[in-house]
Enzyme design. Structure first.
Site, PDB file in Angstrom:
ATOM      1  N   ASP A  92       0.878  -1.168   0.000  1.00  0.00           N
ATOM      2  CA  ASP A  92       0.000   0.000   0.000  1.00  0.00           C
ATOM      3  C   ASP A  92       0.915   1.216   0.000  1.00  0.00           C
ATOM      4  O   ASP A  92       1.607   1.468   0.994  1.00  0.00           O
ATOM      5  CB  ASP A  92      -0.895  -0.019   1.238  1.00  0.00           C
ATOM      6  CG  ASP A  92      -1.788   1.220   1.361  1.00  0.00           C
ATOM      7  OD1 ASP A  92      -1.621   2.155   0.550  1.00  0.00           O
ATOM      8  OD2 ASP A  92      -2.625   1.256   2.278  1.00  0.00           O
ATOM      9  N   ASN A 119       3.574   4.802 -10.154  1.00  0.00           N
ATOM     10  CA  ASN A 119       2.413   4.734 -11.025  1.00  0.00           C
ATOM     11  C   ASN A 119       1.100   4.483 -10.300  1.00  0.00           C
ATOM     12  O   ASN A 119       0.031   4.617 -10.885  1.00  0.00           O
ATOM     13  CB  ASN A 119       2.643   3.630 -12.077  1.00  0.00           C
ATOM     14  CG  ASN A 119       1.420   3.385 -12.934  1.00  0.00           C
ATOM     15  OD1 ASN A 119       1.004   4.245 -13.705  1.00  0.00           O
ATOM     16  ND2 ASN A 119       0.817   2.200 -12.783  1.00  0.00           N
ATOM     17  N   TYR A 182      -8.197  15.566  -7.779  1.00  0.00           N
ATOM     18  CA  TYR A 182      -7.340  14.840  -8.714  1.00  0.00           C
ATOM     19  C   TYR A 182      -6.372  15.775  -9.433  1.00  0.00           C
ATOM     20  O   TYR A 182      -5.160  15.525  -9.474  1.00  0.00           O
ATOM     21  CB  TYR A 182      -8.220  14.116  -9.738  1.00  0.00           C
ATOM     22  CG  TYR A 182      -7.451  13.388 -10.813  1.00  0.00           C
ATOM     23  CD1 TYR A 182      -6.912  12.127 -10.576  1.00  0.00           C
ATOM     24  CD2 TYR A 182      -7.280  13.960 -12.069  1.00  0.00           C
ATOM     25  CE1 TYR A 182      -6.209  11.456 -11.559  1.00  0.00           C
ATOM     26  CE2 TYR A 182      -6.584  13.293 -13.066  1.00  0.00           C
ATOM     27  CZ  TYR A 182      -6.052  12.044 -12.816  1.00  0.00           C
ATOM     28  OH  TYR A 182      -5.355  11.384 -13.793  1.00  0.00           O
ATOM     29  N   LYS A 186      -2.213  15.970  -9.151  1.00  0.00           N
ATOM     30  CA  LYS A 186      -1.335  15.755 -10.297  1.00  0.00           C
ATOM     31  C   LYS A 186      -0.444  16.970 -10.539  1.00  0.00           C
ATOM     32  O   LYS A 186       0.730  16.839 -10.917  1.00  0.00           O
ATOM     33  CB  LYS A 186      -2.174  15.438 -11.542  1.00  0.00           C
ATOM     34  CG  LYS A 186      -2.903  14.109 -11.471  1.00  0.00           C
ATOM     35  CD  LYS A 186      -1.953  12.923 -11.342  1.00  0.00           C
ATOM     36  CE  LYS A 186      -2.667  11.595 -11.459  1.00  0.00           C
ATOM     37  NZ  LYS A 186      -1.744  10.435 -11.394  1.00  0.00           N
ATOM     38  N   VAL A 215      -5.753   6.679 -21.462  1.00  0.00           N
ATOM     39  CA  VAL A 215      -5.859   5.225 -21.632  1.00  0.00           C
ATOM     40  C   VAL A 215      -7.129   4.726 -20.947  1.00  0.00           C
ATOM     41  O   VAL A 215      -7.386   5.077 -19.789  1.00  0.00           O
ATOM     42  CB  VAL A 215      -4.620   4.516 -21.041  1.00  0.00           C
ATOM     43  CG1 VAL A 215      -4.726   3.003 -21.215  1.00  0.00           C
ATOM     44  CG2 VAL A 215      -3.345   5.048 -21.686  1.00  0.00           C
ATOM     45  N   THR A 217      -8.277   2.677 -18.902  1.00  0.00           N
ATOM     46  CA  THR A 217      -8.043   1.734 -17.813  1.00  0.00           C
ATOM     47  C   THR A 217      -9.298   1.634 -16.945  1.00  0.00           C
ATOM     48  O   THR A 217     -10.221   2.452 -17.044  1.00  0.00           O
ATOM     49  CB  THR A 217      -6.872   2.205 -16.944  1.00  0.00           C
ATOM     50  OG1 THR A 217      -7.214   3.480 -16.365  1.00  0.00           O
ATOM     51  CG2 THR A 217      -5.600   2.352 -17.763  1.00  0.00           C
TER      52      THR A 217
END
Length: 292
Positions: A92, A119, A182, A186, A215, A217
């Site tokens: 974690d 990542n 978010y 970033k 992407v 995901t």
């Protein structure tokens, strides 16, 4: 005076292009290197494991919360390159002790760390600040996770004159209502990469904060509003990371880089990037820089 744009005029790709082809341009680009990757059980992280295996890495230490998923990734990587050693470890990233222990195991297993890829990600529910969950908003997986990883690996990167990659997002340059947690997290990663360069660049460490492309995901598709923009292949990010850590793009250390950008085209503007210290967070004061 209009605000300066926050993206550059350059050819952009959505899939692997010749400049990041591991079979040709990047053949053996990671030969003999040891790679430490978080968030490696699926999506971009999983694809990155395979890219480094194909590029000749000797050891890959992979972490995520589920060791069962990691074991599958490890087996797949061995099928790509029978000589690569892959070590899965459940971690974690928000737990500093777990991260530190995993780094110790990595060095014990492989003797060094050449490349670190932070990542592990998280995407909170996109709602306005007043309606958000405070615990979600603070994005511990992104911010604290990246700090924990660099905190525990950077001394090993000093020893190898190695590389760190922080997986940021084009969202760092965007102010979308509802995405303050978010996108702020970033944006912080971009500045954090600059600090790693400031503090450890003189000791040989190279660091990049990257937009990994759009992407589709499992994580990204949890936010319906961005699904139309998820048009990139995970191999685009994975192969770009191999190139960034191959030694050819060291001039970009401490900067934000989008994997969509044509790196050969970008290199033609190396002098401009270095002289004007571009691709970094900066307060745009425009004409206010001149006195009245």
């Amino acid at each position: 005076m209009p605000a300066h744009p926050e993206n550059i005029s350059i050819t952009q790709y959505h899939d692997v292009y010749p400049g990041i082809d591991i079979d040709t341009r990047l053949k053996d680009a990671a030969k003999g290197k040891v790679i430490y990757i978080t968030g490696a059980s699926r999506g971009i992280g999983e694809s990155t494991v395979y890219a480094y295996a194909k590029a000749g890495a000797s050891g890959i230490f992979i972490t995520a919360r589920s060791v069962a998923d990691l074991e599958t990734v490890a087996a797949n990587a061995k099928n790509i390159s029978p000589t690569v050693q892959v070590e899965p470890c459940a971690v974690d990233v928000t737990n500093a002790e777990q991260v530190g222990e995993s780094v110790r195991k990595c060095v014990e297993k492989f003797g060094k760390i050449d490349v670190v890829i932070s990542n592990a990600g998280y995407l909170e529910k996109w709602v306005k600040i007043g309606d958000s969950d405070p615990d979600d908003w603070w994005m511990a997986v992104v911010s604290r996770g990246a700090f924990n990883v660099i905190h525990h690996t950077v001394k090993h990167l000093v020893q190898t004159k190695g590389y760190a990659i922080l997986v940021s997002s084009i969202g760092a340059q965007i102010r979308r209502p509802g995405a303050s947690g978010y996108q702020s997290a970033k944006h912080q990663l971009n500045r954090f990469a600059e600090f790693v360069e400031v503090e450890y660049g003189s000791e040989g460490v190279k660091v990049f904060s990257i937009h990994p492309g759009g992407v589709p995901t499992k994580l990204a598709t949890s936010e319906p509003s961005i699904i139309p923009y998820l048009t990139d292949k995970p191999e685009l990010a994975a192969n770009t990371m191999v190139r960034l850590t191959s030694g050819s793009e060291d001039y970009l250390s401490g900067r934000y880089v989008s994997v969509d950008w044509d790196l050969d085209e970008l290199a033609k503007r190396k002098k401009e990037i270095e002289e004007d210290d571009l691709l970094k967070n900066r307060l745009d004061v425009g004409s206010l820089a001149s006195a009245l």
